[in-house]
Design an enzyme around this catalytic site. Structure first.
Site: not given
Lengths: 484, 494
Positions: B74, B149, B173
């Site tokens: 990420k 997210s 997330s």
């Protein structure tokens, strides 16, 4: 109307750790810009603070030294505001739960034998990080940022508004300076910004209970500026009020060139710092074992030492306070007395506050730079005590010791400075002088006491200053009164 | 199906090299990423250099179990030499000079980085639509969101662009996008994975974790990620654990015998779509069939978790994001009059709308006169919510419920309604507030063929137990093996 001044001080003391309070970068002074700012100090994305235990230990030490309460759990909070030299956009400080609360410091008010002790209460002392520096010179129309100082550990020490004059404020600031350097939590270097003072100043009519509105003078880095700034500010505030104006709460700066204070920001511009506990740092826990360990490492404190000097050596409060104003000086005094004998304490104190201090001042040096040893000073004092040296001769020996080095006995020998205490020798000189100054002898005998001094002076001159003055007095008087 | 575990076996058997695996994945990224937009940065040369190093390590006999297996990270994790944007224009030019702890751990394990995955800007969002780099598409239906997210990480694993990825979870997330894309994701107990180098959103809630196909893979990855790090003061100093230790419990027809699963009545009361409710009920039946018992538990304060979260998370975020000021790195507005103008323009232009909304909320709740009413009150709620879980875990070993109220929604569907968007995380947020571990795993499909996720919540440090339960469920079901049509595995060795 009679006005009373009310002053409270906030002092930022830089702690004597090797590295920063939340990173491993060095805090040494004077490095090239941004060479002592690591990724944590630069506030790169993702970095986190880790508390330096050495900073906490120094705060504990200070708390113990002023008899304060140590919060067994204390909390770091974020103080949020934007400024280019504040890399995270917040300063990590302590707000609701500081490490140190309460405590007090005694100061001496007045001078000489009129000195009195006054106790100044402390509100709190909290740990925080320093910001970096904005550099406006050398950058045309731009500002340079140096983050070497960012993250330097500070202990901010806040007093109660207990001071009533600029002199008291200076006395407190000096006592605090003595204490933090004494216990080694701060190097006290004011030029380098290790000890910075903010003064909260207000005035009120004598007898009024409520405080007046205060203005805060920021960042005073010498005791002289502290005194000048407060005195100016007090005069200014009184004038304002007497002219019918109200004092507005404000932060002001002192300009040493003009000797005036000027407003930096008013209360309306004051930030809302949005303090909240820093979620990156756990609450700090102080366990008893750690506190005991720090306590065990504390040196004898200036207050206790001052009392001991008065009690054990019979020194006056003024002498004791003066000798304990710096740890090095106190140590020098104790070492010298240990060699010269307790009976010489007063003489040692006089020499340290007299010739030694004056010589240091002339050389613009501090106590750590004394070029003589306690052994040398003790040797000198002993020679005064046993009558070998008059005070006058002792000063000559001292000067030689200070400038050229050497042990006092060797200097006395080499320079022939030994006091003449052989009464036969002195009597011989007196006889010569009386013979050569018959007129003065006559005058004395007809009742002119003044003539005696003239004769003493002649005897001393004839002995080239070496005759023991007390003996000269006694012998001369005996001869004059005893007839021929 | 390519799991971390199966790729590790291929490498160990010499049937593929790390370079070959990475080349295959990079080729698929090249083909499919333009549509999915799961990656912000791909750097094949860098990836292949790491792969070659991994192969050399294996040749030298120094390979660990996962050496050579590629992974995507990420874009919230700082990785040295990689553009690290956090999904924001503000960091669109920021090449990190250092590695996050998590990145270091994966490097030490010898796992090459396939690229940096797309995400909601500064991890603020539940649909991956707030990214400066554009929305990520759900591989099951590219007109739909992948959740957020960690939407890029979820989509790249679901779409076969990476065998696994890292994610971070502040309010759901990892778990919510895992649910919406049909993969398995785990948020560890707060403090298990170091946050050093993980760009902060809400420091007291943020936690990194693995996203992969199976619970087993998550356990293997957590073994790499977890561990004490002295650079993170909230990192927990505990002995190293083997998170795979409960993956093979006593064999037999009832492997979960003795396990008590808590079902919070509040999670089943309302708000869940019918398809989600049915799939979760089916999963419960399946787990009972494996020997587990169920007990009803109460989490009475969990209904307040969204409200508490949207005070606390923005409060911390408003302060955490203050460092993005245009002074030292990142975006700076090209023209400005003075310092204040520079700050205002830089932050107005550098941050997107959702980030600005949360900075404003956070600034407000911390303001003088509001702090007690909002921040302090929300902290009290947080304590109550955590206490509910402590109470519930007295009568059960794990808690089970839905991960998200519905399956993947359409792009743009909730983009203009922040409150509806915030409610996407209604089942996950309480877990972050309590600091507990939680995971999501696939448990069925809705009428439109979209994956449904169920959530397991464990007590503190019970990751291994939770993974054991999920593993048994995955041995007995094949929901986690379904793949979107998009991601046929042509060209990948298996």
């Amino acid at each position: 109307m009679q006005w009373e001044t009310v002053i409270g001080l906030e002092v930022h003391t830089q702690l004597t750790t090797q590295s920063k309070i939340f990173s491993g970068a060095s805090i040494a002074f004077g490095a090239a810009p941004n060479t002592q700012a690591c990724q944590v100090d630069l506030a790169l994305p993702g970095v986190l603070p880790v508390l330096n235990k050495g900073a906490v230990e120094r705060a504990i030490k200070f708390g113990l030294a002023i008899g304060a309460r140590l919060n067994r759990t204390n909390v770091f909070a974020r103080k949020n505001y934007f400024y280019p030299d504040l890399p995270k956009g917040y300063q990590i400080s302590q707000f609701e739960l500081p490490i140190v609360e309460g405590g007090s410091i005694d100061i001496q008010v007045g001078e000489g034998d009129k000195a009195e002790t006054k106790t100044i209460r402390l509100t709190r002392a909290h740990l925080e990080e320093d910001a970096g520096k904005s550099l406006h010179e050398d950058f045309h129309g731009m500002t340079g940022i140096d983050l070497n100082r960012a993250g330097t550990p500070l202990l901010e020490i806040v007093s109660e508004p207990d001071m009533r004059s600029a002199k008291e404020a200076v006395a407190y600031a000096k006592a605090l300076h003595t204490l933090v350097t004494w216990i080694g939590t701060c190097d006290g270097n004011m030029q380098e910004g290790s000890f910075r003072v903010d003064a909260n100043v207000s005035v009120r009519p004598v007898g009024q209970k409520e405080f007046g509105t205060r203005r805060e003078i920021k960042n005073l880095n010498s005791f002289r500026f502290l005194e000048q700034a407060i005195n100016y500010e007090v005069r200014w505030q009184i004038e304002q009020i007497e002219d019918g104006h109200k004092i507005q709460q404000a932060t002001v700066l002192f300009d040493p060139d003009t000797g005036e204070t000027r407003m930096m920001r008013s209360k309306e511009d004051a930030h809302d710092y949005r303090y909240f506990p820093d979620p990156d740092l756990l609450p700090v826990k102080l366990d008893e074992a750690w506190i005991d360990q720090v306590r065990a490492g504390l040196p004898e404190l200036p207050g206790a030492m001052r009392e001991r000097f008065q009690r054990d050596y019979g020194l006056t409060a003024y002498d004791a306070a003066s000798l304990t104003s710096q740890r090095e000086m106190a140590r020098f005094f104790m070492d010298t007395v240990a060699l010269a004998g307790d009976g010489q304490a007063k003489t040692v104190a006089n020499w340290l506050q007299g010739e030694v201090s004056a010589s240091l001042n002339r050389a613009e040096k501090d106590v750590s730079a004394i070029p003589i040893t306690p052994g040398q000073l003790a040797g000198l004092v002993k020679r005064i005590a046993d009558g070998t040296l008059s005070n006058k001769l002792a000063k000559q020996v001292f000067e030689a010791m200070w400038n050229e080095g050497g042990e006092p006995d060797a200097i006395i020998e080499a320079k022939g400075l030994k006091q003449m205490s052989d009464s036969g020798e002195i009597e011989r000189i007196i006889d010569e002088v009386m013979a050569a100054n018959a007129k003065s002898v006559e005058e004395f005998r007809s009742g002119k006491e003044k003539a005696f001094n003239a004769l003493v002076g002649q005897v001393m001159k004839a002995s080239r200053g070496k005759a023991n003055p007390a003996q000269v007095n006694d012998l001369l008087r005996a001869k004059l009164n005893g007839g021929a | 199906m390519n799991t971390i575990q199966s790729l590790s076996q291929l490498l160990a058997a010499g049937q593929a090299s790390s370079v070959e695996l990475c080349q295959d994945y990079l080729a698929r990224i090249q083909t499919r990423n333009p549509e999915l937009n799961a990656f912000i940065t791909v750097d094949p040369e860098r990836t292949l250099a790491e792969a070659r190093a991994a192969d050399a390590r294996r040749a030298a006999g120094q390979a660990g179990m996962l050496t050579g297996v590629p992974i995507a990270h990420k874009d919230i994790f700082c990785a040295e030499g990689w553009l690290t944007t956090c999904g924001s224009k503000m960091l669109s030019n920021f090449v990190s000079p250092y590695d996050a702890h998590v990145i270091e751990q994966f490097k030490a394990a010898g796992m090459p980085c396939l690229g940096k995955t797309n995400m909601d800007e500064f991890a603020m969002g539940s649909s991956n639509e707030t990214s400066f780099y554009g929305p990520v598409k759900n591989p099951w239906d590219t007109s739909r969101v992948p959740g957020g997210s960690s939407g890029g990480s979820a989509a790249c694993v679901a779409g076969g662009l990476a065998p696994a990825a890292t994610g971070t979870d502040t309010g759901g997330s990892i778990r919510q996008p895992a649910a919406l894309t049909g993969i398995t994701g785990l948020k560890p107990t707060y403090g298990v994975v170091s946050r050093y180098g993980m760009i902060a959103f809400a420091s007291s809630l943020d936690q990194g974790g693995p996203m992969a196909r199976t619970a087993e893979d998550c356990a293997l990855l957590l073994n790499v990620m977890a561990g004490f790090d002295p650079r993170d003061s909230t990192s927990l100093e505990r002995a190293k654990e083997d998170y795979t230790r409960e993956l093979t419990p006593t064999p037999g027809a009832r492997p979960l015998a003795g396990l008590k699963i808590g079902l919070p009545r509040e999670f089943f009361a309302e708000g869940m779509s019918a398809d989600t409710a049915r799939a979760v009920e089916d999963a419960i039946a399946q787990l009972k069939g494996l020997g587990a018992e169920t007990v009803e538990v109460g989490l009475p304060n969990s209904r307040l978790s969204v409200a508490a979260y949207y005070v606390l998370a923005p409060a911390e975020a408003s302060s955490n994001l203050s460092r993005f000021d245009g002074v030292r790195y990142g975006y700076r507005t090209p023209e400005y009059e003075d310092l204040t103008d520079m700050y205002e323009k830089t932050r107005a232009e550098g941050f997107g709308a959702e980030v600005k909304r949360r900075i404003m909320i956070g600034t407000y709740v911390l303001s003088h006169g509001y702090y007690d009413a909002y921040y302090i009150q929300a902290q009290r709620l947080r304590r109550l919510i955590a206490d509910d879980f402590t109470e519930a875990f007295k009568s059960c070993d794990v808690i089970l419920g839905p991960t998200a109220p519905s399956t993947a929604f359409k792009l743009g569907e909730k983009a203009d309604d922040p409150v509806q968007m915030y409610l996407s995380d209604i089942y996950t947020i309480a877990v972050n507030l309590a600091g507990l571990p939680g995971m999501s795993l696939p448990c069925g499909f809705d009428g439109q063929g979209l994956p449904i996720g169920m959530q397991l919540i464990g007590n503190y440090f019970s990751e291994a137990k939770m993974l054991g339960v999920a593993h048994q469920y995955q041995l007995a079901t094949d929901w986690h093996q379904h793949r979107p049509a998009l991601s046929e595995e042509k060209g990948v060795r298996s």
